[in-house]
Design an enzyme around this catalytic site. Structure first.
Site, PDB file in Angstrom:
ATOM      1  N   SER B  34      36.222  37.508  42.178  1.00  0.00           N
ATOM      2  CA  SER B  34      35.350  38.680  42.187  1.00  0.00           C
ATOM      3  C   SER B  34      34.249  38.568  41.133  1.00  0.00           C
ATOM      4  O   SER B  34      33.078  38.818  41.415  1.00  0.00           O
ATOM      5  CB  SER B  34      36.174  39.950  41.945  1.00  0.00           C
ATOM      6  OG  SER B  34      35.324  41.075  41.924  1.00  0.00           O
ATOM      7  N   GLU B  55      44.749  40.805  29.824  1.00  0.00           N
ATOM      8  CA  GLU B  55      43.407  40.837  29.243  1.00  0.00           C
ATOM      9  C   GLU B  55      43.425  40.759  27.716  1.00  0.00           C
ATOM     10  O   GLU B  55      42.537  40.165  27.111  1.00  0.00           O
ATOM     11  CB  GLU B  55      42.672  42.103  29.690  1.00  0.00           C
ATOM     12  CG  GLU B  55      42.424  42.183  31.196  1.00  0.00           C
ATOM     13  CD  GLU B  55      43.645  42.658  31.993  1.00  0.00           C
ATOM     14  OE1 GLU B  55      44.664  43.030  31.378  1.00  0.00           O
ATOM     15  OE2 GLU B  55      43.583  42.644  33.236  1.00  0.00           O
ATOM     16  N   PHE B  80      38.656  46.633  32.418  1.00  0.00           N
ATOM     17  CA  PHE B  80      39.679  45.767  31.823  1.00  0.00           C
ATOM     18  C   PHE B  80      39.077  44.785  30.817  1.00  0.00           C
ATOM     19  O   PHE B  80      39.804  44.088  30.109  1.00  0.00           O
ATOM     20  CB  PHE B  80      40.437  45.015  32.921  1.00  0.00           C
ATOM     21  CG  PHE B  80      40.879  45.915  34.047  1.00  0.00           C
ATOM     22  CD1 PHE B  80      41.549  47.102  33.762  1.00  0.00           C
ATOM     23  CD2 PHE B  80      40.588  45.615  35.362  1.00  0.00           C
ATOM     24  CE1 PHE B  80      41.935  47.959  34.787  1.00  0.00           C
ATOM     25  CE2 PHE B  80      40.973  46.469  36.391  1.00  0.00           C
ATOM     26  CZ  PHE B  80      41.648  47.643  36.107  1.00  0.00           C
ATOM     27  N   ASP B 114      37.725  51.714  44.785  1.00  0.00           N
ATOM     28  CA  ASP B 114      38.932  51.675  43.953  1.00  0.00           C
ATOM     29  C   ASP B 114      39.175  52.921  43.099  1.00  0.00           C
ATOM     30  O   ASP B 114      40.278  53.120  42.597  1.00  0.00           O
ATOM     31  CB  ASP B 114      38.922  50.425  43.065  1.00  0.00           C
ATOM     32  CG  ASP B 114      39.338  49.182  43.849  1.00  0.00           C
ATOM     33  OD1 ASP B 114      40.128  49.339  44.801  1.00  0.00           O
ATOM     34  OD2 ASP B 114      38.875  48.078  43.521  1.00  0.00           O
TER      35      ASP B 114
END
Lengths: 279, 313
Positions: B34, B55, B80, B114
């Protein structure tokens, strides 16, 4: 590799000197992390004065790296740096002062010999992993040693790093858990039990070794074994005593970060003197 | 102009950097397809570190790579990449001013489907408040490419946020990029619109609507939010009847705040009324189309034109 009695005695003498430097930084009334600095001091002596590649220039490109993820115990590193000539005795006396070079937690910008910024717990193993990967990428055979507190194992990031280090087969990385069994407010077993450490690290794909963290022969053997272990990182779980060497503080959470009174300080000085004589 | 993707620009620029500079490494948290950092990974597997969905570890590991002389790019979705590993960025990266370049992908409302958890309203504010951090917000594909290349040359930590969707190009592909400078996109005598990211496009469209009504709107692209081009912002506001700021992020702590801080401390002739457009202290929500969300959050050209009129009224 086996070590002679003389070599062990030398390290014991150095450790006594380092414990002397430690209390010199925190005279009566000055708050400092006595407990966690003295529990790891024997490992520090073995690392900086025997096992690691250490040079007069703290920035020498060939050096091994030592990162204190349990940054609050940085006084142990400062104690060693004074002997290595990275900092002066005057620097030791000005620890945690506005015009001093020794910060309350490790800061590479202030202190020669410090490799990163740590102290916000849980991050040092990841930083060490990054160093290990970076060194390997460059074909550099320098190694990275990361000192972690057992209380610090509460931090989830430690286990993220553990998983990643094993996935990348970072055999130039060694984690040393200072298992002193006491954290800031209470016994680790009461705050949050960490469980069976050897099995945990092994389950994460590491070579894991348990040692007495105050026995120099065991410390050195474990470090050698870590070096010999290829394809995966090694965790050395060092069974230690919080406040080691200072009987009034041993095993007590109250001395995690506290000031000694005059009486305690006098006792500490006396104990260091005895350590030096007996070494 | 054709619609092009900023994520693609990030991936392509990273790949180019990989070819130009052997010290560049990249880290990813299972979103490389992505963020498009996988373009780099495909060609430089040894310098590409898949860190899994972790992360915090990714950011501190990037710090370690930087400490061994590498230029470490770390990417994942903006939420994130900023808020989740905030303390890792603060402690491992920003305090020691390391060469870690963080890319927050699918920023703002652009990950329309999302919803709240994945839409970054706070990333600009979070990164802007960090000492030593530079914050970049490109307007289109071309500016993204130039900024990513520039980030590698800048010493110290940087954060860049990019849009998820194909968006119209508004900048000149051949114009040289000047880090830290605002860019006048269109001149006008009445109102000044300070915009960042895809909102530059929306503001240019708004300026056309205003022109049809005889109102001159100046549109300024603020690609570098920190350090802010304070002189450029003050110069752009000078003599204007009012100002509007437009960002696809919270109106608290982001571009709007930065512009207000600059103008409030500036000379009287640039101290105009400023109306801040963006996400009004709320979280995002799911939608079927990006455009739907922009309408729901009042970030269409018509909304901006109306706000500009209010600012100069």
């Amino acid at each position: 590799m086996s070590y002679s009695e003389q070599e062990i005695r030398d390290l014991r003498r150095i450790a006594a000197t380092l414990r002397g430097n430690l209390i010199e930084m925190i005279p009566p009334g000055k708050v400092g992390h006595l407990g966690g600095s003295s529990s790891i001091m024997d490992v520090v002596a073995a690392l900086y004065f025997r096992h690691m590649k250490v040079f007069a220039d703290p920035k020498d490109a060939r050096r091994d790296r030592c990162v204190f993820s349990k940054g609050h115990a940085v006084l142990a590193q400062y104690a060693a740096f004074a002997e290595l000539g990275y900092v002066t005795r005057e620097d030791l006396h000005r620890v945690k002062t506005l015009d001093g070079t020794l910060q309350g937690h490790p800061d590479m910008d202030h202190t020669p010999g410090i490799e990163a910024v740590t102290g916000s717990l849980g991050q040092g193993l990841s930083v060490s992993l990054g160093m290990a990967l970076g060194l390997r990428l460059d074909g550099d055979d320098a190694r990275v040693f990361c000192v972690i507190g057992d209380g610090e194992l509460d931090e989830g990031q430690i286990w993220e790093a553990a998983m990643a280090a094993a996935a990348y087969g970072a055999d130039n990385l060694v984690a040393i858990v200072d298992s002193n069994k006491v954290q800031a407010t209470d016994a680790t077993e009461k705050v949050l039990p960490v469980g069976r450490l050897k099995q945990k690290w092994e389950a994460f794909g590491w070579n894991a070794v348990e040692i007495d963290g105050h026995d120099f022969a065991q410390i050195l053997d474990a470090l050698d074994a870590a070096k010999a272990c290829k394809g995966r990182p090694t965790a050395i779980i060092a069974d230690t005593v919080k406040g080691k060497g200072f009987d009034f503080a041993e095993g007590k959470a109250a001395y995690h970060n506290a000031a000694m009174n005059e009486e305690e300080y006098a006792r500490a000085v006396e104990l260091v003197k005895k350590m030096k004589e007996e070494a | 102009m054709s619609n092009m993707n900023m994520r693609k620009a990030y991936g392509e620029a990273l790949l180019e950097l990989g070819r130009e500079n052997g010290r560049v490494v990249a880290l990813e948290a299972d979103l490389g397809k992505s963020t498009m950092s996988n373009l780099f990974g495909g060609e430089f597997p040894d310098r590409y570190f898949q860190m899994g969905i972790a992360e915090a570890n990714m950011i501190s590991t990037a710090a370690g790579l930087a400490l061994t002389g590498h230029v470490a790019f770390a990417s994942t979705f903006a939420v994130f990449a900023s808020g989740r590993p905030y303390d890792q960025i603060r402690s491992s990266v920003a305090i020691p001013r390391l060469n870690v370049k963080i890319c927050g992908s699918s920023a703002g409302l652009s990950d329309f489907g999302d919803g709240k958890t994945h839409q970054s309203v706070d990333d600009i504010a979070l990164m802007r408040v960090l000492p030593n951090m530079k914050v970049l917000s490109p307007a289109d594909y071309w500016e993204t490419k130039k900024m990513v290349k520039a980030m590698a040359a800048i010493d110290g930590p940087c954060y860049i946020r990019v849009n998820r969707n194909d968006v119209p190009s508004v900048t000149d592909p051949d114009a040289p990029f000047e880090f830290g400078k605002v860019q006048m996109m269109r001149d006008g005598a009445d109102a000044v619109i300070f915009a960042t990211g895809f909102m530059v496009h929306q503001s240019l469209e708004a300026a056309k609507l205003l022109a049809a009504e005889g109102i001159g709107a100046k549109v300024v692209n603020v690609g570098t939010i920190k350090p802010l081009d304070v002189e450029g912002v003050i110069a752009a506001a000078k003599g204007m009847k009012g100002a509007v700021t437009v960002e696809e992020a919270s109106v608290i702590g982001g571009l709007g705040s930065a512009v207000c801080e600059a103008l409030a401390a500036g000379p009287a002739d640039s101290r105009v009324r400023v109306l801040r457009m963006g996400i009004q202290d709320r979280f995002g929500t799911s939608a079927q189309r990006y455009e739907e969300l922009l309408e729901a959050y009042g970030l269409t050209p018509a909304d901006i034109a109306a706000k500009a009129k209010e600012a100069i009224a």
